[in-house]
Scaffold this motif. Structure first.
Motif, PDB file in Angstrom:
ATOM      1  N   GLN A   1      42.748 -76.597  -4.905  1.00 57.97           N
ATOM      2  CA  GLN A   1      43.445 -77.538  -4.257  1.00 57.97           C
ATOM      3  C   GLN A   1      43.196 -77.540  -2.667  1.00 57.97           C
ATOM      4  O   GLN A   1      42.800 -78.507  -2.126  1.00 57.97           O
ATOM      5  N   ASN A   2      43.482 -76.234  -2.205  1.00 50.27           N
ATOM      6  CA  ASN A   2      43.421 -76.183  -0.845  1.00 50.27           C
ATOM      7  C   ASN A   2      41.972 -76.524  -0.262  1.00 50.27           C
ATOM      8  O   ASN A   2      41.739 -77.008   0.783  1.00 50.27           O
ATOM      9  N   GLY A   3      40.903 -75.635  -0.933  1.00 43.77           N
ATOM     10  CA  GLY A   3      39.558 -75.846  -0.551  1.00 43.77           C
ATOM     11  C   GLY A   3      39.041 -77.374  -0.768  1.00 43.77           C
ATOM     12  O   GLY A   3      38.364 -77.857   0.254  1.00 43.77           O
ATOM     13  N   PHE A   4      39.622 -78.042  -1.823  1.00 41.66           N
ATOM     14  CA  PHE A   4      39.139 -79.462  -1.945  1.00 41.66           C
ATOM     15  C   PHE A   4      39.888 -80.462  -0.740  1.00 41.66           C
ATOM     16  O   PHE A   4      39.158 -80.927  -0.023  1.00 41.66           O
ATOM     17  N   ILE A   5      41.122 -80.025  -0.309  1.00 41.73           N
ATOM     18  CA  ILE A   5      41.768 -80.976   0.674  1.00 41.73           C
ATOM     19  C   ILE A   5      41.026 -80.526   1.961  1.00 41.73           C
ATOM     20  O   ILE A   5      40.842 -81.528   3.043  1.00 41.73           O
ATOM     21  N   ASN A   6      40.766 -79.289   2.256  1.00 37.48           N
ATOM     22  CA  ASN A   6      39.981 -78.874   3.761  1.00 37.48           C
ATOM     23  C   ASN A   6      38.613 -79.301   3.780  1.00 37.48           C
ATOM     24  O   ASN A   6      38.153 -79.813   4.636  1.00 37.48           O
ATOM     25  N   SER A   7      37.984 -79.371   2.546  1.00 42.99           N
ATOM     26  CA  SER A   7      36.554 -80.109   2.518  1.00 42.99           C
ATOM     27  C   SER A   7      36.561 -81.460   2.882  1.00 42.99           C
ATOM     28  O   SER A   7      35.673 -82.008   3.465  1.00 42.99           O
ATOM     29  N   VAL A   8      37.777 -82.165   2.271  1.00 46.30           N
ATOM     30  CA  VAL A   8      37.643 -83.527   2.689  1.00 46.30           C
ATOM     31  C   VAL A   8      38.046 -83.868   4.065  1.00 46.30           C
ATOM     32  O   VAL A   8      37.422 -84.665   4.805  1.00 46.30           O
TER      33      VAL A   8
ATOM     34  N   TYR B   1      39.410 -77.300  11.917  1.00 45.97           N
ATOM     35  CA  TYR B   1      39.877 -76.012  11.695  1.00 45.97           C
ATOM     36  C   TYR B   1      41.327 -75.671  11.989  1.00 45.97           C
ATOM     37  O   TYR B   1      41.791 -74.902  11.409  1.00 45.97           O
ATOM     38  N   ILE B   2      41.807 -76.410  13.015  1.00 46.37           N
ATOM     39  CA  ILE B   2      43.079 -76.281  12.989  1.00 46.37           C
ATOM     40  C   ILE B   2      43.859 -76.887  11.996  1.00 46.37           C
ATOM     41  O   ILE B   2      45.105 -76.420  11.370  1.00 46.37           O
ATOM     42  N   ILE B   3      43.372 -78.225  11.422  1.00 47.57           N
ATOM     43  CA  ILE B   3      44.093 -78.629  10.310  1.00 47.57           C
ATOM     44  C   ILE B   3      44.182 -77.856   9.108  1.00 47.57           C
ATOM     45  O   ILE B   3      45.018 -77.480   8.583  1.00 47.57           O
ATOM     46  N   HIS B   4      42.993 -77.089   8.936  1.00 50.35           N
ATOM     47  CA  HIS B   4      42.678 -76.032   7.960  1.00 50.35           C
ATOM     48  C   HIS B   4      43.732 -75.115   7.977  1.00 50.35           C
ATOM     49  O   HIS B   4      44.522 -74.749   7.019  1.00 50.35           O
ATOM     50  N   TYR B   5      44.075 -74.645   9.167  1.00 46.46           N
ATOM     51  CA  TYR B   5      45.227 -73.469   9.193  1.00 46.46           C
ATOM     52  C   TYR B   5      46.304 -74.121   8.575  1.00 46.46           C
ATOM     53  O   TYR B   5      47.161 -73.165   7.963  1.00 46.46           O
ATOM     54  N   PHE B   6      46.885 -75.074   9.257  1.00 49.10           N
ATOM     55  CA  PHE B   6      48.213 -75.741   8.628  1.00 49.10           C
ATOM     56  C   PHE B   6      48.006 -75.938   7.111  1.00 49.10           C
ATOM     57  O   PHE B   6      49.230 -75.982   6.630  1.00 49.10           O
ATOM     58  N   THR B   7      47.021 -76.600   6.635  1.00 50.77           N
ATOM     59  CA  THR B   7      47.102 -76.716   5.282  1.00 50.77           C
ATOM     60  C   THR B   7      47.201 -75.692   4.451  1.00 50.77           C
ATOM     61  O   THR B   7      47.843 -75.462   3.481  1.00 50.77           O
ATOM     62  N   ALA B   8      46.255 -74.563   4.804  1.00 52.87           N
ATOM     63  CA  ALA B   8      46.216 -73.392   4.203  1.00 52.87           C
ATOM     64  C   ALA B   8      47.577 -72.627   4.334  1.00 52.87           C
ATOM     65  O   ALA B   8      48.134 -71.972   3.189  1.00 52.87           O
ATOM     66  N   SER B   9      48.134 -72.655   5.391  1.00 53.02           N
ATOM     67  CA  SER B   9      49.379 -71.809   5.665  1.00 53.02           C
ATOM     68  C   SER B   9      50.369 -72.388   4.888  1.00 53.02           C
ATOM     69  O   SER B   9      51.215 -71.732   4.272  1.00 53.02           O
ATOM     70  N   THR B  10      50.467 -73.601   5.022  1.00 58.06           N
ATOM     71  CA  THR B  10      51.820 -74.554   4.249  1.00 58.06           C
ATOM     72  C   THR B  10      51.616 -74.147   2.727  1.00 58.06           C
ATOM     73  O   THR B  10      52.509 -74.065   2.120  1.00 58.06           O
TER      74      THR B  10
ATOM     75  N   MET C   1      37.922 -69.740   8.946  1.00 62.67           N
ATOM     76  CA  MET C   1      38.394 -68.361   9.196  1.00 62.67           C
ATOM     77  C   MET C   1      39.446 -68.201   8.415  1.00 62.67           C
ATOM     78  O   MET C   1      39.781 -67.186   7.644  1.00 62.67           O
ATOM     79  N   ILE C   2      40.571 -68.990   8.472  1.00 63.19           N
ATOM     80  CA  ILE C   2      41.954 -68.803   7.545  1.00 63.19           C
ATOM     81  C   ILE C   2      41.500 -68.968   6.276  1.00 63.19           C
ATOM     82  O   ILE C   2      42.212 -68.524   5.345  1.00 63.19           O
ATOM     83  N   ASN C   3      40.656 -69.683   5.819  1.00 63.98           N
ATOM     84  CA  ASN C   3      40.425 -70.032   4.382  1.00 63.98           C
ATOM     85  C   ASN C   3      39.805 -68.730   3.590  1.00 63.98           C
ATOM     86  O   ASN C   3      40.153 -68.504   2.392  1.00 63.98           O
ATOM     87  N   SER C   4      38.932 -67.864   4.444  1.00 63.54           N
ATOM     88  CA  SER C   4      38.439 -66.581   3.790  1.00 63.54           C
ATOM     89  C   SER C   4      39.751 -65.801   3.404  1.00 63.54           C
ATOM     90  O   SER C   4      39.753 -64.989   2.619  1.00 63.54           O
ATOM     91  N   VAL C   5      40.752 -65.529   4.470  1.00 63.87           N
ATOM     92  CA  VAL C   5      41.833 -64.812   4.374  1.00 63.87           C
ATOM     93  C   VAL C   5      42.777 -65.299   3.278  1.00 63.87           C
ATOM     94  O   VAL C   5      43.290 -64.683   2.366  1.00 63.87           O
ATOM     95  N   SER C   6      42.938 -66.740   3.341  1.00 68.28           N
ATOM     96  CA  SER C   6      43.868 -67.148   2.484  1.00 68.28           C
ATOM     97  C   SER C   6      43.390 -67.158   1.111  1.00 68.28           C
ATOM     98  O   SER C   6      44.191 -67.118   0.072  1.00 68.28           O
ATOM     99  N   GLY C   7      41.872 -67.498   0.934  1.00 69.14           N
ATOM    100  CA  GLY C   7      41.305 -67.300  -0.495  1.00 69.14           C
ATOM    101  C   GLY C   7      41.704 -65.941  -1.046  1.00 69.14           C
ATOM    102  O   GLY C   7      41.989 -65.995  -2.560  1.00 69.14           O
TER     103      GLY C   7
ATOM    104  N   LEU D   1      31.655 -84.360  18.497  1.00 74.66           N
ATOM    105  CA  LEU D   1      31.438 -83.597  17.131  1.00 74.66           C
ATOM    106  C   LEU D   1      32.084 -82.177  17.023  1.00 74.66           C
ATOM    107  O   LEU D   1      32.812 -81.814  16.016  1.00 74.66           O
ATOM    108  N   ALA D   2      31.776 -81.485  18.126  1.00 75.43           N
ATOM    109  CA  ALA D   2      32.299 -80.070  18.204  1.00 75.43           C
ATOM    110  C   ALA D   2      34.009 -80.272  18.228  1.00 75.43           C
ATOM    111  O   ALA D   2      34.763 -79.381  17.725  1.00 75.43           O
ATOM    112  N   ILE D   3      34.623 -81.089  19.097  1.00 75.66           N
ATOM    113  CA  ILE D   3      35.907 -81.483  18.961  1.00 75.66           C
ATOM    114  C   ILE D   3      36.484 -81.686  17.814  1.00 75.66           C
ATOM    115  O   ILE D   3      37.601 -81.203  17.375  1.00 75.66           O
ATOM    116  N   CYS D   4      35.712 -82.473  16.921  1.00 76.30           N
ATOM    117  CA  CYS D   4      36.191 -82.957  15.536  1.00 76.30           C
ATOM    118  C   CYS D   4      36.314 -81.674  14.578  1.00 76.30           C
ATOM    119  O   CYS D   4      36.917 -81.462  13.787  1.00 76.30           O
ATOM    120  N   VAL D   5      35.161 -80.889  14.932  1.00 74.37           N
ATOM    121  CA  VAL D   5      34.967 -79.674  14.006  1.00 74.37           C
ATOM    122  C   VAL D   5      36.233 -78.552  14.449  1.00 74.37           C
ATOM    123  O   VAL D   5      36.882 -78.105  13.471  1.00 74.37           O
TER     124      VAL D   5
END
Length: 143
Positions: free
Chosen positions: A21-28, A55-64, A1-7, A47-51
């Motif tokens: 770069q952000n999309g690549f990092i988040n994909s990996v 997404y929590i890590i996505h928030y921090f990478t995108a916001s940073t 969700m954060i990626n659609s806004v940050s994009g 698996l659900a916990i990992c996903v």
């Protein structure tokens, strides 16, 4: 969700390289955590916990990346400002899970829960000083 806004923000800043770069990092990160959930944990709950963690890590990478590289703002100041909101969120979540107010009648239980959460939120607004923002918004809307 954060990626659609940050994009959209990255694009409006004209910094699509940072968006890539952000999309690549988040994909990996997502692929690695999904693989960990499937291959190591081997159950749907894991698996659900990992996903969710991805997404929590996505928030921090995108916001940073957005705050530090896109807006050239201090990331420490950003997280310092955000900390107060996280504390309010945590206290509200704890309050929402207080079960001493449960009642056999669902409507009475709901009323008690709404009253408790409203009181806690109002108290937190005053403790954190956030009520000043609401008052200023109310003053602007009445003019």
């Amino acid at each position: 969700m954060i990626n659609s806004v940050s994009g959209a923000v990255f694009q409006s800043l004209g910094n699509t390289k940072l968006l890539f770069q952000n999309g690549f990092i988040n994909s990996v990160i997502t692929v690695l955590l999904i693989l960990f959930g499937v291959l190591v944990l081997k159950n749907i709950k894991g698996l659900a916990i990992c996903v969710a963690i991805a997404y929590i890590i996505h928030y921090f990478t995108a916001s940073t990346m957005l705050i530090k590289n896109g807006f050239n703002y201090s990331i420490i100041s950003y997280y310092k400002d955000l900390f107060k909101e996280v504390i309010v969120f945590a206290i509200m979540m704890i309050s929402a899970n207080i079960h001493i107010l449960e009642n056999d009648n669902i409507f009475i239980g709901l009323s008690l829960k709404i009253t408790l959460l409203s009181a806690v939120f109002s108290l937190l607004l005053f403790v954190t000083g956030e009520y000043k923002i609401i008052l200023s918004l109310l003053r602007k809307s009445s003019k």
